[in-house]
Design a protein around this motif. Structure first.
Motif, mmCIF file in Angstrom:
data_model
loop_
_atom_site.group_PDB
_atom_site.id
_atom_site.type_symbol
_atom_site.label_atom_id
_atom_site.label_comp_id
_atom_site.label_asym_id
_atom_site.label_seq_id
_atom_site.Cartn_x
_atom_site.Cartn_y
_atom_site.Cartn_z
ATOM 1 N N ASN A 102 136.872 16.370 105.640
ATOM 2 C CA ASN A 102 138.235 15.822 105.665
ATOM 3 C C ASN A 102 138.307 14.448 105.021
ATOM 4 O OD1 ASN A 102 139.086 18.111 107.011
ATOM 5 N ND2 ASN A 102 139.085 17.175 109.032
ATOM 6 N N LEU A 103 137.342 13.600 105.321
ATOM 7 C CA LEU A 103 137.329 12.265 104.709
ATOM 8 C C LEU A 103 137.132 12.349 103.199
ATOM 9 C CD1 LEU A 103 135.266 10.254 107.341
ATOM 10 C CD2 LEU A 103 137.582 9.699 106.586
ATOM 11 N N LEU A 104 136.239 13.227 102.761
ATOM 12 C CA LEU A 104 136.009 13.373 101.320
ATOM 13 C C LEU A 104 137.252 13.904 100.616
ATOM 14 C CD1 LEU A 104 132.354 14.733 101.211
ATOM 15 C CD2 LEU A 104 133.166 12.624 100.130
ATOM 16 N N ALA A 105 137.934 14.865 101.229
ATOM 17 C CA ALA A 105 139.152 15.397 100.616
ATOM 18 C C ALA A 105 140.205 14.299 100.471
ATOM 19 C CB ALA A 105 139.691 16.556 101.451
ATOM 20 N N ALA A 106 140.362 13.485 101.512
ATOM 21 C CA ALA A 106 141.329 12.389 101.456
ATOM 22 C C ALA A 106 140.901 11.346 100.432
ATOM 23 C CB ALA A 106 141.472 11.755 102.830
ATOM 24 N N ALA A 107 139.596 11.073 100.376
ATOM 25 C CA ALA A 107 139.085 10.098 99.414
ATOM 26 C C ALA A 107 139.340 10.559 97.985
ATOM 27 C CB ALA A 107 137.589 9.885 99.637
ATOM 28 N N ARG A 108 139.150 11.849 97.735
ATOM 29 C CA ARG A 108 139.393 12.378 96.388
ATOM 30 C C ARG A 108 140.871 12.294 96.021
ATOM 31 N NH1 ARG A 108 136.798 17.901 93.814
ATOM 32 N NH2 ARG A 108 137.250 17.332 91.635
ATOM 33 N N THR A 110 142.999 10.192 96.949
ATOM 34 C CA THR A 110 143.501 8.818 96.818
ATOM 35 C C THR A 110 142.659 7.958 95.871
ATOM 36 O OG1 THR A 110 142.273 8.221 98.818
ATOM 37 C CG2 THR A 110 144.568 8.844 99.097
ATOM 38 N N GLY A 111 141.644 8.540 95.257
ATOM 39 C CA GLY A 111 140.872 7.807 94.253
ATOM 40 C C GLY A 111 139.908 6.783 94.801
ATOM 41 N N VAL A 112 139.302 7.060 95.968
ATOM 42 C CA VAL A 112 138.309 6.135 96.533
ATOM 43 C C VAL A 112 137.079 6.101 95.627
ATOM 44 C CG1 VAL A 112 136.752 5.756 98.490
ATOM 45 C CG2 VAL A 112 139.126 6.452 98.886
ATOM 46 N N ARG A 113 136.607 4.911 95.299
ATOM 47 C CA ARG A 113 135.536 4.823 94.294
ATOM 48 C C ARG A 113 134.130 4.819 94.880
ATOM 49 N NH1 ARG A 113 133.144 -0.032 93.440
ATOM 50 N NH2 ARG A 113 134.072 -1.931 94.270
ATOM 51 N N ARG A 114 134.011 4.551 96.196
ATOM 52 C CA ARG A 114 132.684 4.572 96.825
ATOM 53 C C ARG A 114 132.813 5.141 98.230
ATOM 54 N NH1 ARG A 114 128.679 -0.476 96.297
ATOM 55 N NH2 ARG A 114 128.765 0.346 94.192
ATOM 56 N N PHE A 115 131.895 6.025 98.594
ATOM 57 C CA PHE A 115 131.935 6.699 99.885
ATOM 58 C C PHE A 115 130.544 6.608 100.493
ATOM 59 C CE2 PHE A 115 131.928 10.070 102.968
ATOM 60 C CZ PHE A 115 133.259 10.287 103.325
ATOM 61 N N ILE A 116 130.455 5.938 101.650
ATOM 62 C CA ILE A 116 129.170 5.694 102.322
ATOM 63 C C ILE A 116 129.170 6.444 103.646
ATOM 64 C CG2 ILE A 116 127.680 3.928 103.342
ATOM 65 C CD1 ILE A 116 129.049 1.940 101.365
ATOM 66 N N ALA A 117 128.115 7.189 103.911
ATOM 67 C CA ALA A 117 128.079 8.006 105.132
ATOM 68 C C ALA A 117 126.804 7.791 105.926
ATOM 69 C CB ALA A 117 128.228 9.483 104.775
ATOM 70 N N GLN A 118 126.967 7.816 107.242
ATOM 71 C CA GLN A 118 125.826 7.711 108.155
ATOM 72 C C GLN A 118 125.076 9.032 108.232
ATOM 73 O OE1 GLN A 118 124.965 7.563 112.930
ATOM 74 N NE2 GLN A 118 126.589 6.203 112.205
ATOM 75 N N SER A 119 123.776 8.977 107.961
ATOM 76 C CA SER A 119 122.893 10.115 108.156
ATOM 77 C C SER A 119 121.801 9.700 109.128
ATOM 78 C CB SER A 119 122.312 10.595 106.822
ATOM 79 O OG SER A 119 121.566 11.775 106.989
ATOM 80 N N ASN A 120 120.789 10.527 109.262
ATOM 81 C CA ASN A 120 119.765 10.298 110.271
ATOM 82 C C ASN A 120 118.386 10.363 109.637
ATOM 83 O OD1 ASN A 120 117.804 10.936 112.418
ATOM 84 N ND2 ASN A 120 119.582 11.089 113.749
ATOM 85 N N LYS A 159 124.717 16.783 101.337
ATOM 86 C CA LYS A 159 125.048 17.554 100.138
ATOM 87 C C LYS A 159 126.480 17.277 99.688
ATOM 88 C CE LYS A 159 125.125 22.264 98.276
ATOM 89 N NZ LYS A 159 124.885 23.708 98.577
ATOM 90 N N ALA A 160 127.394 17.209 100.640
ATOM 91 C CA ALA A 160 128.792 16.972 100.307
ATOM 92 C C ALA A 160 129.001 15.588 99.707
ATOM 93 C CB ALA A 160 129.657 17.147 101.553
ATOM 94 N N VAL A 161 128.389 14.580 100.314
ATOM 95 C CA VAL A 161 128.580 13.204 99.842
ATOM 96 C C VAL A 161 127.900 12.990 98.489
ATOM 97 C CG1 VAL A 161 128.066 10.781 100.334
ATOM 98 C CG2 VAL A 161 128.895 12.280 102.156
ATOM 99 N N LEU A 162 126.676 13.428 98.366
ATOM 100 C CA LEU A 162 125.954 13.213 97.111
ATOM 101 C C LEU A 162 126.471 14.107 95.998
ATOM 102 C CD1 LEU A 162 122.339 12.963 98.572
ATOM 103 C CD2 LEU A 162 123.834 11.083 97.876
ATOM 104 N N GLY A 163 127.106 15.219 96.356
ATOM 105 C CA GLY A 163 127.644 16.134 95.346
ATOM 106 C C GLY A 163 129.046 15.798 94.891
ATOM 107 N N ALA A 164 129.653 14.781 95.473
ATOM 108 C CA ALA A 164 131.010 14.384 95.094
ATOM 109 C C ALA A 164 130.949 13.536 93.821
ATOM 110 C CB ALA A 164 131.664 13.610 96.239
ATOM 111 N N THR A 165 131.016 14.188 92.694
ATOM 112 C CA THR A 165 130.822 13.511 91.410
ATOM 113 C C THR A 165 131.947 12.548 91.057
ATOM 114 O OG1 THR A 165 131.847 15.393 90.288
ATOM 115 C CG2 THR A 165 129.446 15.416 90.503
ATOM 116 N N TRP A 166 133.076 12.675 91.732
ATOM 117 C CA TRP A 166 134.248 11.850 91.431
ATOM 118 C C TRP A 166 134.220 10.505 92.155
ATOM 119 C CZ3 TRP A 166 136.133 11.255 96.221
ATOM 120 C CH2 TRP A 166 135.825 12.260 97.144
ATOM 121 N N THR A 167 133.237 10.295 93.017
ATOM 122 C CA THR A 167 133.076 9.014 93.688
ATOM 123 C C THR A 167 131.596 8.660 93.710
ATOM 124 O OG1 THR A 167 133.714 7.737 95.664
ATOM 125 C CG2 THR A 167 132.770 9.925 96.038
ATOM 126 N N GLU A 168 131.281 7.436 94.113
ATOM 127 C CA GLU A 168 129.890 7.019 94.219
ATOM 128 C C GLU A 168 129.440 7.279 95.650
ATOM 129 O OE1 GLU A 168 127.377 3.534 92.091
ATOM 130 O OE2 GLU A 168 129.110 2.873 93.265
#
Length: 309
Positions: A102-108, A110-120, A159-168
């Motif tokens: 959901n966050l990635l869809a909204a980011a795409r 609205t043109g968010v240029r960087r997306f940082i996510a918590q992993s483990n 996979k979702a975050v790193l595969g989002a080629t439209w943002t960093e």
């Protein structure tokens, strides 16, 4: 920059938001309830309302904040019962799958240029090979059933975050948190189990843990907002250590008796299969890449000096 933090009132968010504000960023906090508004404002953020599991609400909140950067820190982890590991992580697994999407869809949108996510980076590396892993090493491909949903959710997020080629897309694999508001804080249930000698060393205690002070995790996240590049970073301290080393050391810090030692089969009965894995097979992580590329160095380089503070 305009930064939206999802999970702003959690243990890490409460450390992160004031640091982002102090660094000059305009910070928005995505919150789910009216009761969280005051907390978000006290931290210095502008609250925006959304349930992370409702895609329409998330897009509305992201459009309202119009961020350049989104920081996804959504979790719902309370006390981890290793006998019911999958139950302890079920809500967080859903946030890491549906919430991330959901966050990635909204980011795409609205043109968010960087997306940082918590992993483990504390529980997820493959339980083979050397004791300390880098970001190039694989995550667990053959998890025990109790840990499989958590590993699958982590893999989905990454996979979702790193595969989002439209943002960093940037993934931060944090080690085990300690410090204020965490499960390793003084007086917490986990620490009290050690104090009362109810947290034994299982088997050889050879599972290697990597820790990170919650304040250092927040500083690393600020560094990722400002300096990070697409990819994965381990956010851990300089001192990965086996359970057989850190658990007796923690007991000594507490002035408690040394922990009991029990064989694996007894540990399996008491702590479940996941507890045995965490105690005997876990791998630690290296922070060399984060130091090199983010310009970040932990102020608490070793758990030995600060595990209770």
């Amino acid at each position: 920059m305009r930064v939206l933090v999802a999970g702003a009132t959690g243990a890490l968010g409460k450390e992160l938001v004031p640091r982002l504000v102090a660094a000059g960023h305009e910070v928005f906090a995505m919150i789910r309830s009216e009761s969280s508004k005051a907390r978000a404002s006290q931290l210095g953020a502008v609250p925006v309302m959304a349930d992370a599991l409702d895609r329409a609400q998330v897009e509305t909140a992201v459009r309202e904040a119009a961020p350049e950067v989104i920081v996804h820190q959504l979790t719902a982890i309370g006390h981890v019962d290793t006998r019911h590991f999958e139950r302890s992580f079920a809500a967080t697994d859903r946030l890491r799958i549906e919430g991330t999407d959901n966050l990635l869809a909204a980011a795409r949108a609205t043109g968010v240029r960087r997306f940082i996510a918590q992993s483990n980076g504390a529980f997820t590396y493959a339980r083979t090979g050397g004791p300390v892993k880098t970001e190039q090493d694989p995550l667990e491909n053959s998890p025990i059933p109790a840990m499989a949903p958590m590993i699958a959710a982590i893999k989905h997020l990454e996979k979702a975050v790193l595969g989002a080629t439209w943002t960093e897309g940037i993934v931060l694999r944090y080690g085990g948190f300690y410090g204020p508001g965490t499960s390793m804080a003084p007086g917490s249930q986990q620490v009290e189990l050690v104090r009362t000698r109810k947290f034994p060393v299982v088997g050889d205690g050879g599972g290697v843990w990597s820790f990170i002070h919650i304040a250092d995790a927040a500083e690393a996240t600020v560094a990722a907002v400002e300096n990070g590049g697409r990819g994965v970073y381990n956010i851990v301290d300089d001192d990965p250590a086996p359970v057989a080393e850190w658990l007796p050391a923690l007991a000594e810090m507490l002035g408690a008796k040394q922990p009991m030692r029990v064989p694996r089969f007894v540990g399996r009965l008491a702590a479940g299969p996941a507890g045995v894995v965490l105690m005997t097979e876990l791998r630690g992580a290296s922070n060399a890449k984060a130091k090199r590329e983010l310009g970040w160095h932990p102020a608490h380089p070793s758990w030995r000096q600060s595990l209770l503070g």
